[in-house]
Design an enzyme around this catalytic site. Structure first.
Site, mmCIF file in Angstrom:
data_model
loop_
_atom_site.group_PDB
_atom_site.id
_atom_site.type_symbol
_atom_site.label_atom_id
_atom_site.label_comp_id
_atom_site.label_asym_id
_atom_site.label_seq_id
_atom_site.Cartn_x
_atom_site.Cartn_y
_atom_site.Cartn_z
ATOM 1 N N GLU A 185 0.791 -1.240 0.000
ATOM 2 C CA GLU A 185 0.000 0.000 0.000
ATOM 3 C C GLU A 185 0.826 1.295 0.000
ATOM 4 O O GLU A 185 0.584 2.189 0.801
ATOM 5 C CB GLU A 185 -0.971 -0.014 1.189
ATOM 6 N N GLU A 202 -6.141 -10.798 -1.712
ATOM 7 C CA GLU A 202 -7.006 -10.624 -0.526
ATOM 8 C C GLU A 202 -8.457 -10.586 -0.967
ATOM 9 O O GLU A 202 -9.196 -9.655 -0.658
ATOM 10 C CB GLU A 202 -6.649 -9.335 0.224
HETATM 11 O O1 9MR Z 1 -7.754 -8.413 8.075
HETATM 12 C C1 9MR Z 1 -6.940 -7.545 8.817
HETATM 13 C C2 9MR Z 1 -7.691 -7.083 10.035
HETATM 14 O O2 9MR Z 1 -7.920 -8.178 10.920
HETATM 15 C C3 9MR Z 1 -6.932 -5.960 10.747
HETATM 16 O O3 9MR Z 1 -7.746 -5.417 11.767
HETATM 17 C C4 9MR Z 1 -6.583 -4.885 9.740
HETATM 18 C C5 9MR Z 1 -5.784 -3.782 10.394
HETATM 19 O O4 9MR Z 1 -5.359 -2.836 9.486
HETATM 20 O O5 9MR Z 1 -5.830 -5.442 8.689
HETATM 21 C C6 9MR Z 1 -6.592 -6.339 7.963
HETATM 22 O O6 9MR Z 1 -5.900 -6.770 6.827
HETATM 23 C C7 9MR Z 1 -5.598 -5.773 5.843
HETATM 24 C C8 9MR Z 1 -4.336 -6.191 5.149
HETATM 25 O O7 9MR Z 1 -3.299 -6.379 6.085
HETATM 26 C C9 9MR Z 1 -3.919 -5.194 4.094
HETATM 27 N N1 9MR Z 1 -4.975 -4.946 3.161
HETATM 28 C C10 9MR Z 1 -6.248 -4.595 3.741
HETATM 29 C C11 9MR Z 1 -6.673 -5.661 4.757
HETATM 30 C C12 9MR Z 1 -8.062 -5.366 5.280
HETATM 31 O O8 9MR Z 1 -8.074 -4.180 6.035
#
Ligand code: 9MR
Length: 324
Positions: A107, A230
């Site tokens: 990102e 994802e």
């Molecule tokens: O799925 C993840 C969630 O449990 C966390 O709270 C969150 C915190 O930022 O991150 C989520 O995963 C993210 C991933 O690491 C990067 N792309 C977006 C995902 C969804 O927010």
């Protein structure tokens, strides 16, 4: 292993969405804690599953010591660079031979195609960029390659269907490749919705298959692999206002809506199959609807974005993806 047995085993361990993030692996400086991540990785190895590592360098989910000089100020450029190298090198070596691909940088590009900088709001800003400049991206890939020359190294991001963002990502990747940086692929996060937004200022206004196709074409024209990293399909349409009375429940997730979600999944998989020579992997962000990040936020707003339902049974979306 049957689906049910696999799911049971998965939920008896831990979910893999957060266990390899910086704050999970190095909560205090130079103390690496691998227990939770090892449990997932070993489960996957025992069950013959391939593992992508997520994520080495990201603006979010970092421990507070990382950007601090320990005296109330900001860490120096040199120290941050060596912290980055130490983290990447330790983590990548630890999982060498088990994790075949890494999201090395996550990102780093904004919706308008610019770099995510240090001048954005908290939670959005990148302190990596603020302190090291955009060169941190090339360095991260070099350190990861040095730690495991066999691992496939990915740049991973969301909203690839927005034309300005996909162009920004393309330009960055082209620049890296021109400098000889070891980057091997692009991850498309693919957090989709059941339909695109009708609000022209909303990111999901661009969430059409044709726009995603453009991203796949652009990135693969650089000779890079593309992976869907994802994937999930939310029932909520961005730009529409929901409240407690319109949040979906098991009762309002009707057969009609299930069919609509299945059709959306089918449409994306038709695209993925057309680009099967460029797309080398599709990973979902979760397995069943009882455990998804989309139900973590906005208390009470439950979502049903995955291929298996709350009871771990396959949904119509599963059939749409599997039968072709
Ligand atoms: O799925 C993840 C969630 O449990 C966390 O709270 C969150 C915190 O930022 O991150 C989520 O995963 C993210 C991933 O690491 C990067 N792309 C977006 C995902 C969804 O927010």
């Amino acid at each position: 292993m049957t689906h049910a047995a696999l799911l049971k085993a998965h939920f008896n361990s831990v979910t893999a969405e957060n266990e390899m993030k910086f704050e999970s692996l190095q909560r205090t400086e130079n103390n690496f804690t691998y227990d939770a991540a090892d449990r997932i990785v070993n489960f996957a190895v025992e069950n013959n599953m391939k593992i992508r590592g997520h994520a080495l360098v990201w603006h979010s989910q970092n421990p507070s010591w990382l950007f601090s000089n320990g005296a109330g100020g900001t860490v120096s450029r040199d120290v941050l660079q060596s912290r980055m190298r130490n983290h990447i090198s330790n983590v990548v070596r630890h999982f060498r031979g088990k994790v075949y691909a890494w999201d090395v940088v996550n990102e780093a590009i904004m919706e308008d195609g610019s770099y995510r900088s240090g001048s954005l709001a908290d939670g959005q800003r990148s302190r990596w960029h603020e302190i090291l400049g955009e060169g941190y991206i090339a360095q991260a890939f070099r350190y990861a390659h040095e730690a495991d020359p066999d691992a496939k190294l990915f740049y991973n991001d969301f909203y690839n269907y927005i034309p300005a963002k996909q162009q920004g990502i393309y330009n960055m990747l082209k620049g890296l490749l021109d400098q000889g940086v070891p980057v091997h692929g692009v991850g498309l996060q693919a957090h989709f919705n059941i339909e695109p937004s009708t609000v022209s200022t909303n990111q999901a206004y661009y969430q059409h298959v044709a726009n995603l196709e453009e991203a796949i074409k652009l990135y693969s024209s650089l000779g890079l692999e593309v992976q869907v990293t994802e994937l999930d399909v939310s029932l909520y349409i961005p730009g529409v206002t929901y409240n407690a009375s319109t949040f979906y429940t098991a009762a309002t997730f009707t057969d009609e809506l299930k069919a609509k979600q299945a059709a959306r999944y089918r449409e994306f998989f038709e695209l993925f199959r057309r680009y099967r020579s460029a797309i080398t992997g599709v990973t979902f962000w979760g397995i069943a609807d009882d455990n998804t990040w989309l139900s973590e936020f906005s208390s009470g707003r439950k979502d049903f974005p995955l291929l298996f339902d709350d009871d771990h049974n396959p949904k119509p979306a599963f059939d749409a993806v599997m039968d072709f």
